[in-house]
Design a protein around this motif. Sequence first.
Motif, PDB file in Angstrom:
ATOM      1  N   UNK A  83       0.765  -1.151   0.118  1.00  0.00           N
ATOM      2  CA  UNK A  83      -0.017  -0.032   0.023  1.00  0.00           C
ATOM      3  C   UNK A  83       0.865   1.251  -0.058  1.00  0.00           C
ATOM      4  N   UNK A  84       0.781   1.790  -0.936  1.00  0.00           N
ATOM      5  CA  UNK A  84       1.948   3.030  -1.234  1.00  0.00           C
ATOM      6  C   UNK A  84       1.199   4.323  -1.603  1.00  0.00           C
ATOM      7  N   UNK A  85       1.531   5.346  -1.026  1.00  0.00           N
ATOM      8  CA  UNK A  85       1.210   6.799  -1.599  1.00  0.00           C
ATOM      9  C   UNK A  85       1.173   7.705  -0.825  1.00  0.00           C
ATOM     10  N   UNK A  86       0.215   8.746  -0.888  1.00  0.00           N
ATOM     11  CA  UNK A  86       0.140   9.800   0.074  1.00  0.00           C
ATOM     12  C   UNK A  86      -0.049   9.683   1.654  1.00  0.00           C
ATOM     13  N   UNK A  87       0.720  10.311   2.322  1.00  0.00           N
ATOM     14  CA  UNK A  87       0.762  10.616   3.580  1.00  0.00           C
ATOM     15  C   UNK A  87      -0.704  10.795   4.391  1.00  0.00           C
ATOM     16  N   UNK A  88      -1.036  10.036   5.389  1.00  0.00           N
ATOM     17  CA  UNK A  88      -2.242  10.212   5.954  1.00  0.00           C
ATOM     18  C   UNK A  88      -3.297   9.982   5.317  1.00  0.00           C
ATOM     19  N   UNK A  89      -3.484   9.177   4.319  1.00  0.00           N
ATOM     20  CA  UNK A  89      -4.626   8.894   3.585  1.00  0.00           C
ATOM     21  C   UNK A  89      -5.311   7.264   4.019  1.00  0.00           C
ATOM     22  N   UNK A 219      -3.952  11.891  -2.552  1.00  0.00           N
ATOM     23  CA  UNK A 219      -4.600  12.697  -1.645  1.00  0.00           C
ATOM     24  C   UNK A 219      -5.929  13.069  -2.046  1.00  0.00           C
ATOM     25  N   UNK A 220      -7.005  13.322  -1.006  1.00  0.00           N
ATOM     26  CA  UNK A 220      -8.314  13.456  -1.197  1.00  0.00           C
ATOM     27  C   UNK A 220      -8.641  14.887  -1.448  1.00  0.00           C
ATOM     28  N   UNK A 221      -9.934  14.890  -2.142  1.00  0.00           N
ATOM     29  CA  UNK A 221     -10.226  16.090  -2.624  1.00  0.00           C
ATOM     30  C   UNK A 221     -11.029  16.838  -1.346  1.00  0.00           C
ATOM     31  N   UNK A 222     -11.756  18.092  -1.469  1.00  0.00           N
ATOM     32  CA  UNK A 222     -12.273  18.716  -0.539  1.00  0.00           C
ATOM     33  C   UNK A 222     -13.415  17.872  -0.169  1.00  0.00           C
ATOM     34  N   UNK A 223     -14.446  17.250  -1.055  1.00  0.00           N
ATOM     35  CA  UNK A 223     -15.597  16.780  -0.558  1.00  0.00           C
ATOM     36  C   UNK A 223     -15.383  15.444   0.270  1.00  0.00           C
ATOM     37  N   UNK A 224     -14.260  14.689  -0.343  1.00  0.00           N
ATOM     38  CA  UNK A 224     -13.809  13.599   0.476  1.00  0.00           C
ATOM     39  C   UNK A 224     -13.167  13.984   1.734  1.00  0.00           C
ATOM     40  N   UNK A 225     -12.501  15.046   1.842  1.00  0.00           N
ATOM     41  CA  UNK A 225     -12.259  15.425   3.416  1.00  0.00           C
ATOM     42  C   UNK A 225     -13.248  15.672   4.222  1.00  0.00           C
ATOM     43  N   UNK A 226     -14.187  16.351   3.808  1.00  0.00           N
ATOM     44  CA  UNK A 226     -15.481  16.829   4.563  1.00  0.00           C
ATOM     45  C   UNK A 226     -16.134  15.417   5.134  1.00  0.00           C
ATOM     46  N   UNK A 227     -16.152  14.460   4.298  1.00  0.00           N
ATOM     47  CA  UNK A 227     -16.727  13.228   4.372  1.00  0.00           C
ATOM     48  C   UNK A 227     -15.874  12.608   5.386  1.00  0.00           C
ATOM     49  N   UNK A 228     -14.731  12.656   5.583  1.00  0.00           N
ATOM     50  CA  UNK A 228     -14.009  11.917   6.423  1.00  0.00           C
ATOM     51  C   UNK A 228     -14.131  12.549   7.814  1.00  0.00           C
ATOM     52  N   UNK A 229     -14.055  13.821   8.059  1.00  0.00           N
ATOM     53  CA  UNK A 229     -14.458  14.561   9.001  1.00  0.00           C
ATOM     54  C   UNK A 229     -15.784  14.155   9.701  1.00  0.00           C
ATOM     55  N   UNK A 230     -16.821  14.185   8.824  1.00  0.00           N
ATOM     56  CA  UNK A 230     -18.245  13.942   9.159  1.00  0.00           C
ATOM     57  C   UNK A 230     -18.291  12.361   9.929  1.00  0.00           C
ATOM     58  N   UNK A 231     -17.555  11.445   9.266  1.00  0.00           N
ATOM     59  CA  UNK A 231     -17.511  10.193   9.617  1.00  0.00           C
ATOM     60  C   UNK A 231     -16.980   9.770  10.992  1.00  0.00           C
ATOM     61  N   UNK A 232     -16.021  10.673  11.269  1.00  0.00           N
ATOM     62  CA  UNK A 232     -15.508  10.849  12.742  1.00  0.00           C
ATOM     63  C   UNK A 232     -16.322  11.541  13.678  1.00  0.00           C
ATOM     64  N   UNK A 233     -16.770  12.712  13.280  1.00  0.00           N
ATOM     65  CA  UNK A 233     -17.254  13.610  14.331  1.00  0.00           C
ATOM     66  C   UNK A 233     -18.733  13.279  14.377  1.00  0.00           C
ATOM     67  N   UNK A 254      -1.627  19.270   2.968  1.00  0.00           N
ATOM     68  CA  UNK A 254      -2.507  18.857   1.664  1.00  0.00           C
ATOM     69  C   UNK A 254      -3.766  18.267   2.697  1.00  0.00           C
ATOM     70  N   UNK A 255      -5.214  18.501   1.987  1.00  0.00           N
ATOM     71  CA  UNK A 255      -6.256  17.649   2.465  1.00  0.00           C
ATOM     72  C   UNK A 255      -5.713  16.243   2.740  1.00  0.00           C
ATOM     73  N   UNK A 256      -5.948  15.492   3.844  1.00  0.00           N
ATOM     74  CA  UNK A 256      -5.826  14.021   4.014  1.00  0.00           C
ATOM     75  C   UNK A 256      -6.657  13.469   5.198  1.00  0.00           C
ATOM     76  N   UNK A 257      -6.798  12.390   5.168  1.00  0.00           N
ATOM     77  CA  UNK A 257      -7.565  11.617   6.311  1.00  0.00           C
ATOM     78  C   UNK A 257      -7.045  11.970   7.840  1.00  0.00           C
ATOM     79  N   UNK A 258      -5.647  11.811   7.769  1.00  0.00           N
ATOM     80  CA  UNK A 258      -4.951  12.228   9.063  1.00  0.00           C
ATOM     81  C   UNK A 258      -5.334  13.577   9.515  1.00  0.00           C
TER      82      UNK A 258
END
Length: 275
Positions: A83-89, A219-233, A254-258
Amino acid sequence: MTDQGDPLARIADALERMAPCVPDAVDWAAHPAYAWHGGQVRSVKVIDALPLDRLKGIDRQKQAVTENVARHAQGAAAHDMLLWGARGMGKSALLRAAVAAEQALDPKRLALVQLDLGSLYALPDLFAAIGGVDRQFLLYLDDLAFDHGDDGMLRHLRSALEGSLAPRPANVRLAVTSNHRAILARDEHDQAGPLHERDRMDDTLALADRFGLRLGFHPCDQDEYLAIVAAHAEPLGLEWSSDEALTWSRARGPLSGRSAWQFVVELAGRARLQL
């Protein structure tokens, strides 16, 4: 204690440290996870993992990893995974969550074993310890990158995947996360000649090619980032706004899951909630 002033004594001490380690007595069927460091093993009572449904923005990767982990847990043919790629995803989070999901179905059939780079030389000892256990094992190396000078460790891992004279136990698969597709940390100041660099890239690509399942995380886009926030919050009942969440992330890269998770930690802290 040997005389450290004696060159022969220093050589003997170095050889003793390099010798294969015999693991302490451990019940390889009793715990959900283990940490294997330098040939020594420590049991882990609980895997730190999020529920799979809270991992957003990586649906394709989630489907592939969970399917492969399920096959391995069932004793069916399964791939080694890179599994390779962007940090924090979510590369590491996904591996842990997939194993935890399988353990929720049957805690006895699969265990996670975390390794570090310095433990690769002792992999034959680990294989010997777990090869006869009636359980499946997923060996896990997190955030792996080989620097110049790590050629020996690179070859240990490549041999463990394929190419060793002694076969790897059938109940063992490997999963590696890395920020680099070729698992090679590039040094812009490195003065190695182009021929040496090409040989080294061939070595690392030969390693990457040994993983049957290779998945990129981007890296995630803005909509994906906000969806991740919502899933946690939302499960925590936390109030938040899109503007605040985006401002938080922009100040940190950058926007990320982390970054999304760290924003939720901040919200929970303000609300005096314990996570």
